[in-house]
Design a protein around this motif. Structure first.
Motif, mmCIF file in Angstrom:
data_model
loop_
_atom_site.group_PDB
_atom_site.id
_atom_site.type_symbol
_atom_site.label_atom_id
_atom_site.label_comp_id
_atom_site.label_asym_id
_atom_site.label_seq_id
_atom_site.Cartn_x
_atom_site.Cartn_y
_atom_site.Cartn_z
ATOM 1 N N THR A 155 20.680 -36.404 76.572
ATOM 2 C CA THR A 155 20.657 -37.665 77.312
ATOM 3 C C THR A 155 21.886 -37.808 78.204
ATOM 4 O O THR A 155 21.801 -38.384 79.275
ATOM 5 N N GLU A 156 23.018 -37.261 77.782
ATOM 6 C CA GLU A 156 24.227 -37.408 78.600
ATOM 7 C C GLU A 156 24.151 -36.577 79.883
ATOM 8 O O GLU A 156 24.490 -37.051 80.956
ATOM 9 N N THR A 168 17.914 -45.634 75.646
ATOM 10 C CA THR A 168 18.063 -44.368 74.899
ATOM 11 C C THR A 168 19.364 -43.684 75.302
ATOM 12 O O THR A 168 20.150 -43.248 74.451
ATOM 13 N N ASN A 169 19.579 -43.586 76.616
ATOM 14 C CA ASN A 169 20.787 -42.910 77.104
ATOM 15 C C ASN A 169 22.041 -43.623 76.609
ATOM 16 O O ASN A 169 23.019 -42.984 76.218
ATOM 17 N N THR A 170 22.009 -44.943 76.615
ATOM 18 C CA THR A 170 23.178 -45.709 76.185
ATOM 19 C C THR A 170 23.372 -45.598 74.671
ATOM 20 O O THR A 170 24.504 -45.507 74.188
ATOM 21 N N ALA A 171 22.260 -45.605 73.940
ATOM 22 C CA ALA A 171 22.354 -45.478 72.473
ATOM 23 C C ALA A 171 23.117 -44.218 72.109
ATOM 24 O O ALA A 171 24.031 -44.238 71.284
ATOM 25 N N THR A 172 22.759 -43.099 72.741
ATOM 26 C CA THR A 172 23.427 -41.849 72.376
ATOM 27 C C THR A 172 24.815 -41.759 72.990
ATOM 28 O O THR A 172 25.716 -41.210 72.378
ATOM 29 N N GLU A 173 25.008 -42.319 74.174
ATOM 30 C CA GLU A 173 26.324 -42.224 74.820
ATOM 31 C C GLU A 173 27.376 -43.071 74.102
ATOM 32 O O GLU A 173 28.487 -42.619 73.856
#
Lengths: 211, 211
Positions: free
Chosen positions: A110-111, B106-111
């Motif tokens: 995702t990053e 999703t991207n923010t959750a993992t970041e």
């Protein structure tokens, strides 16, 4: 002529992997890596020309260590259905620190996404490798009558891989264990619970062989 | 006394949301935001004290626009089973640019994960809201005999939310559409395909009402 190295490259990679896993690529500076690994900047640069090169090496280390461990666990039980069930239920029952950290591959997917095609390809191939291993165990499960009628091992393996990624996302933001467990149970409903499951000697041998 | 504003705050938020969505939080600088939104740094700071404040506002915008649209789509068809099926199959069939970008949540959750508890809570509550909407439609589906025997709407909703996150991860690294579609189909196997499904007038009214 081999370069002389005054440090343990395995330990360096382990530390680099841990740092990127905790902080992500962008949030990790070369300074952080120098501090965490205890290896001088000049020595780091003598092997890895830039942060990305060390990151790629860290990802490869993760594939060996963590993905390798997953593959081993998928083979720890003789009963294929039980091995798959326990692997997935184990995800939701991991120690809280592990849950919060998520997965280096998921976080990197995702990053960075396709901005770094080499890294994206490494991640896709790790997913494909895990999926193949799952699919093989599920095919065994089907042959033993452990799958519900009409369930295709390949399709269930793909679903479970997707669920694995989803669990990694949700656990990063603190979604409760109970909810993660229910999601996993939903995905596992096509696998019949075994009457009994033991870590048999054959299972242990198989797991050891793959480790 | 209201502050005088020489720019459209809705457009600003839209642009900020898009920028964070494409680049993530860390990779977006205030400079990027000034450039993209066309709003002067001083004016930005007059409303949002720092990058994070604008990020939080961008996430809230995303909840209104994108999550709102998802909720509407879940109600577009009278047949609840068909609405859920089409929503999930639509994920895999989204335009390629949309697939590659993934989901801001999703991207923010993992970041960021739990490093920012307020942001994590916003994400968890968006997941919970989507899950409730899914669960409601799946309960309708069960009452209409559209679910396989023994399937609990709540558990299937939770599984589907997990699959949604997993699809968002895999599409970021370019996993083929065909594979995404198979994963979705695996999760949807508990829903019986409808003999016919139409966007009925009642469905459209319901969707409009929720929009």
């Amino acid at each position: 002529m081999p370069r002389s190295r005054e440090f343990d490259e395995g330990a360096l990679l382990e530390d680099a992997m841990e740092t990127f896993w905790r902080q992500g690529f962008d949030r990790t500076s070369v300074e952080n890596l120098v501090e965490r690994t205890g290896v001088h900047r000049a020595s780091l640069y003598s092997i890895y020309p830039d942060k990305r090169a060390l990151f790629v090496a860290g990802i490869k280390r993760y594939l060996d260590v963590v993905v390798g461990d997953n593959l081993r666990r998928l083979n720890e039980y003789d009963s294929p259905g039980e091995a798959v069930r326990r692997f997935f239920l184990g995800l939701a029952d991991a120690p809280i620190e592990r849950l919060r950290r998520g997965c280096l591959l998921t976080n990197t997917a995702t990053e960075i996404g396709l901005e770094d095609p080499e890294v994206a390809a490494l991640i896709r191939s790790a997913f494909a490798r895990m999926e193949r291993a799952l699919s093989e165990r599920l095919a065994e499960a089907r042959d033993l009558g452990q799958l519900a009628a009409g369930v295709q091992p390949r399709v269930l393996a793909r679903l479970l891989m997707t669920v694995l990624q989803g669990i990694r996302v949700m656990s990063r933001v603190g979604v409760e264990r109970k909810l993660l467990r229910e999601a996993v149970n939903g995905a596992l409903s096509a696998i019949r619970p075994a009457a009994s499951a033991r870590r048999t000697a054959a299972g242990r041998r198989r797991a050891k062989h793959l480790a």
